[in-house]
Design an enzyme around this catalytic site. Sequence first.
Site, mmCIF file in Angstrom:
data_model
loop_
_atom_site.group_PDB
_atom_site.id
_atom_site.type_symbol
_atom_site.label_atom_id
_atom_site.label_comp_id
_atom_site.label_asym_id
_atom_site.label_seq_id
_atom_site.Cartn_x
_atom_site.Cartn_y
_atom_site.Cartn_z
ATOM 1 N N CYS A 134 0.836 -1.300 -0.047
ATOM 2 C CA CYS A 134 -0.110 0.008 -0.091
ATOM 3 C C CYS A 134 0.814 1.180 0.069
ATOM 4 O O CYS A 134 0.625 2.247 -0.826
ATOM 5 C CB CYS A 134 -0.933 -0.141 1.232
ATOM 6 N N CYS B 66 -1.558 1.552 -2.909
ATOM 7 C CA CYS B 66 -2.367 2.878 -2.892
ATOM 8 C C CYS B 66 -1.791 4.271 -2.902
ATOM 9 O O CYS B 66 -2.451 5.094 -3.442
ATOM 10 C CB CYS B 66 -3.407 2.519 -1.598
ATOM 11 N N LYS C 131 0.048 5.437 -5.972
ATOM 12 C CA LYS C 131 -1.091 5.323 -7.017
ATOM 13 C C LYS C 131 -1.979 6.711 -6.848
ATOM 14 O O LYS C 131 -2.132 7.496 -7.993
ATOM 15 C CB LYS C 131 -1.727 4.218 -6.918
ATOM 16 N N TYR D 115 -9.358 -3.424 -11.344
ATOM 17 C CA TYR D 115 -9.125 -2.054 -10.827
ATOM 18 C C TYR D 115 -7.713 -1.607 -11.208
ATOM 19 O O TYR D 115 -7.532 -0.400 -11.422
ATOM 20 C CB TYR D 115 -9.483 -1.842 -9.539
ATOM 21 N N GLU E 57 -7.326 1.585 -13.302
ATOM 22 C CA GLU E 57 -6.623 2.931 -12.666
ATOM 23 C C GLU E 57 -5.445 3.501 -13.412
ATOM 24 O O GLU E 57 -5.331 4.675 -13.594
ATOM 25 C CB GLU E 57 -6.352 2.753 -11.343
ATOM 26 N N HIS F 29 -27.712 20.718 -0.884
ATOM 27 C CA HIS F 29 -27.715 21.472 -2.290
ATOM 28 C C HIS F 29 -26.751 22.395 -2.220
ATOM 29 O O HIS F 29 -26.714 23.252 -1.304
ATOM 30 C CB HIS F 29 -29.125 21.911 -2.221
ATOM 31 N N GLU G 21 -26.454 14.591 -3.562
ATOM 32 C CA GLU G 21 -27.830 14.796 -2.967
ATOM 33 C C GLU G 21 -28.736 13.995 -3.768
ATOM 34 O O GLU G 21 -29.956 13.521 -3.166
ATOM 35 C CB GLU G 21 -28.455 16.389 -2.962
#
Length: 451
Positions: free
Chosen positions: A42, A47, A50, A177, A181, A434, A439
Site C-alpha cells: 500500500c 495505494c 497510485k 481495477y 486505474e 444542495h 444529494e
Amino acid sequence: MSFDYDLFVIGGGSGGVRAARVAAAEGARVALAEEDRYGGTCVIRGCVPKKLMVFASEYPDAMEDARAYGWTVHSGGFSWQDFSTKLNAELDRLEGVYRKLLSGNGVTMYDARAVLKDAHTVSLSTGESFTAKHILVATGGRPVRPDLPGAEHGLVSDDIFHLDELPKSILIIGGGYIACEFACILNGLGVQVTQYYRGAQILRGFDDEARGLVAEEMRQSGIDLHVGSNILEMASTEGGYRIKATNGTEKVFEQVFFATGRKPNTDGMGLQEIGVELGRNGEIVVDEYSQTTVPSVYAIGDVTDRVALTPVAIREGMAFVETVFKGNPTPVDHELIPTAIFTQPEIGTVGMTEEEASAKEPVEIYCTSFKPMQQAFAGRQNRVMMKLVVSKASRRVLGCHIVAPGAGEMIQLAGVAVKMGATKEDFDRTCAVHPTMSEEIVTMKTPIRTA
C-alpha cells in the site's frame, strides 16, 4: 517452554505493522521481520503512490476547466522526473513513520527475510533464529506476469513507480481495477494508452451499470479500450514491442504493462513443510480468527487472499490482537466493506450489485445519471451515476454504487448507513445538501425498475 518473543510478525506492511505495534502496546514482546521496505504494497508500491499519481493526472482537465471558468492559465508540460523525485521522497518519509511507530512501541525490527522452521521457530536470512509463542504471517502479495512468449519484457504494477521516463505509448493488459486505474492515470499524464481485456466488460464483479459508464467515460477521455481482446505474443522491436493480438491486430507499443492478477507471497517460506495448509493460488488457508492449520501460526492480509484491501488487513490485524493478546475472541468481519476504484471518474461501492441482489431476492432499483454542474458549465459531456439497490421485503439498502469525481469520499459515509442497515425510507428522510452531486442519493423517489 520459554520463548524469545511472544509474537513474531513476518511482513512490514500495513497489517503486520498494526498487529505488531498494538500487541507490543499491550505488553507483549514483539519482533517483526521485513525483507524489503516497511509500509508494504500500500505505502510503497500501491495505494499511496497510485493516489498521488491520480492527483497529478487530473491537472490537465482541471486547467482546461479553469479556462472555461474565466481564468487565464499558462502551463508547461508535465515533468515526470520532478514528480517522481518528490514522490520517492514522500515514500521515504512514510517508511520512516512506519519504522518509528514500531520502535516507539518497543517492537524489535529485523531487516531480513524470514522462513518458518517449525510451529514456534523463525529463521532469518542473517543466520539468526528466534522462537515465538505466536507467529503472524503478513507477507502480502505480488503481481504476476502471464505465461506467454515475451512476457518477461513487460512491466507490472510494481515497476510503474520506478520508470526513468514516461513512455509515449503503452499497452495495458487486464480489466481489473489496477489496469483501469493506471490506464486513466497514464492517459491523464499524456501517454497514448491502449487497453486490452479478454472479458466482455472491464471491472468484473462490480455493478454492471457502473462499470459500463466507467468504460464509456474512459473511451471518451481518449483511452483505446478493447474488450474481448488479449495478446498472443510480444517481441522486442525498434521503438518497443511488437504485439500480436487475438483480435487480429499487430502493433508496436513502447511499453507493455501486465495487470493480470496477483499472487500471495508464500513461496519458499517453509509453510507447507510445518503443516500450514495453502490454497490453489498459494494463499494461506485460515479460519474466521485468522488462525492457520498450525495453531500457533496466524495469517492476515493479502497473503490469505480473502479481501485484498489495506483497511481490511489492518482490521484483521486488530482482530488478531483482540483474539490472541486481549482474551477477546474476535472474528474478522468481511461484510459490507466500502470500496473505491480511482478511475476517472471514480467508482464508490458498498454492498451488493444489482445482479447479486436480484439473484437472491426481489429488489427495487433507484438510479440516476446526469452531467454534474461543475463539468457541465465547463462544456464537458462527462456523466455521473448514483444508484441504490433496495430490498422489496425489508426496504434495506442492499447496495449503493456511485460513479463520479470524489465517489471514494462519498461512499465512505454512505457505507456507514448501509452497514447500519438503513432503509430506503431512512435515506428519504435525510435532507439533501444542495447543490451537490451526492444529494441525488436521498432525492430518488421512484424506482426505475424492479428485478
